[in-house]
Design an enzyme around this catalytic site. Sequence first.
Site, short mmCIF file in Angstrom:
data_model
loop_
_atom_site.label_atom_id
_atom_site.label_comp_id
_atom_site.label_asym_id
_atom_site.label_seq_id
_atom_site.Cartn_x
_atom_site.Cartn_y
_atom_site.Cartn_z
N ASP A 48 12.70 -25.45 -16.32
CA ASP A 48 11.81 -24.60 -17.19
C ASP A 48 11.98 -24.90 -18.73
O ASP A 48 11.08 -24.54 -19.36
CB ASP A 48 11.67 -23.18 -16.77
N ARG A 241 10.16 -16.19 -20.69
CA ARG A 241 9.26 -17.13 -19.89
C ARG A 241 7.80 -16.77 -20.20
O ARG A 241 7.66 -15.98 -20.79
CB ARG A 241 9.50 -16.89 -18.57
N TYR A 249 20.08 -15.93 -15.76
CA TYR A 249 21.23 -16.59 -14.85
C TYR A 249 22.48 -15.46 -14.75
O TYR A 249 22.81 -14.82 -15.73
CB TYR A 249 21.81 -17.79 -15.27
N PRO A 328 22.27 -26.11 -15.11
CA PRO A 328 20.96 -25.90 -15.89
C PRO A 328 21.10 -25.03 -16.99
O PRO A 328 20.14 -25.11 -17.50
CB PRO A 328 20.23 -25.29 -14.81
#
Length: 600
Positions: A48, A241, A249, A328
């Site tokens: 993302d 987001r 996370y 990530p």
Amino acid sequence: MTEPSNVDVLVVGAGPAGLMCANALVHAGVSVRIVDKRAERIQAGHADGMHARTLEIFQSYGLAERLFRESEQIHRLVVRQAFYHRGPNGGIERVRRGPGFTAPTARFPFACSRHQGGIEAIFIDAMKEKGLHVERPTIPTSLELSEDPIQLKDPRAYPVQVTLKHLGSAGDDIEVVNAKFVVGADGAHSWVRKTMGIEMEGDQTDHIWGVIDFVPDTDFPDNRNLCFIQSPDGSALLIPRERDHVRVYVQLSDSDVIDPQTGRIDKDRTNPQRILEIAQAVFRPYRMAALGEVEWWTTYGVGQRYARKFSVHDRVLIAGDACHTHSPKGGQGMNASMADTHNLAWKLAFVIRGWADMSLLNTYEGERRKFAEELINFDREWAALFTESGSPTRSDQEAHVMFRKHDEFMSGIGVAYDPSPIVNTQWQACASKLPIGQRMVPHIFVSAADARPMNIHDRLLADARFKILVFVGDITLSATAERVSVLADRLAAPEHFLKRFERDEDRHTVFDILCISASSKDAVDYTDLPPILRTHWSKVLLDDIDMHGRSGGGGFAAYGIDPQEGAMVIVRPDGHVGMVAPCDRLEAVDAYFTSFMVPI
């Protein structure tokens, strides 16, 4: 069974790397097909983060406007990152706020967050304009590469034979495709890589993480900021987001996800509620709950590996997660993957068109494998910020220093390619602040024709052409005007690169010339330049301020170019500076292109 077909490039995998490649190639006029095993594109989650250099790349393809419209821009609403650790009251407390990103030359000094499916949709729609669609669900079942050296060295040959199975069609239709090149962008478990016997190097760490995307119900004051959190209850990373969502996370224990019988991660052993419970413990004393359902979640182990080679005979090439995997949390995966194929696509186009020698493709592995090694080293250091228990492994000051140290690498702005046939550093001194091998530094100039302020990046489109930037100084000075006249005459001479390698002098298919003068907008017209240096009115820029004094000026100084001497700057189709040279060293530029291009 479908009749056999021929194609210049077959792309396997329609994730970000594959789509970047296919979109670039089809817009360059190359025959390309792209297949994917999934029945439809990703709808939520997965990668993302889009960093500053990736945003510049999207701008060069004309795709940034939509990206900015649909994504969460981590710069105005998210202007700081927050480091938290355990406070004396038993909950976390903020210990530092700072700029989110500090890459001084970034045109877009921020990041964007948009789920991977949204990024894929931008490419898919752009490809539709050229009549290219992802063929899905389709899988390759066999791949054979000729060992005939004559075929392998002939860019017109089709030495790769791939058998495709089109799933879901009547009887799972089988098709044989003969390709000049195959690009395997089919993920970390790449079928193409395994079929070609390419091994991965590296290791799997002991760290296991869970990730969830959701709309938060929270009183956490930094939920729209990039946050790093460490406490005895665990470690967490929060990313704001689009559509008011956040991504969190959290580090998981083995008991949460490891199957004791197999020793492997078993996603069925945990669930989004468990991941959220761990996050709630880490974020105490703040509330962190989900409004409605969790949109997406997953678990993963951190593997830091890269392929021993990125191609076989420069005919079957791999890109993205197929050739490098890592955690990530640094937000590098999608960015690095797309940068791979942005680097590769123009080279394929030049070879397929017969403009460049097959040897040009050697530079793909040379440039991107070195980057992959640097990426893995960065990721190991980044992952070491956390231990399995979540306790801080470094002080917040050390973590802050490390984040700042790697800013340019993380943003992609600092990626630099080593000397090679397409990176020549011999004349670096004549543009001392424009690092050869790095992407062209953006700067605002004004158009000589209409005094419109123009970022030079908007003249460096990803259109599979070399940009020849000719910095000529102040042409109102007679000595400068004479030098410019001499340069124009030499550029038009048959022995120099423009005549030797340009395939269409009317359409300028190989080279796009831009002229940048140090003259004042009130002192010159664009027509004052020789015709070869003004192929279009928009191609003449001035190092001057705009009509309102808000932008422009200082470009020669910013690039370290002497306005009395000028310089030629060769920008590759991927936006990286290939070489610089004095204006009176045209033979050096000739030698640069002769080293890899095929004359007419």
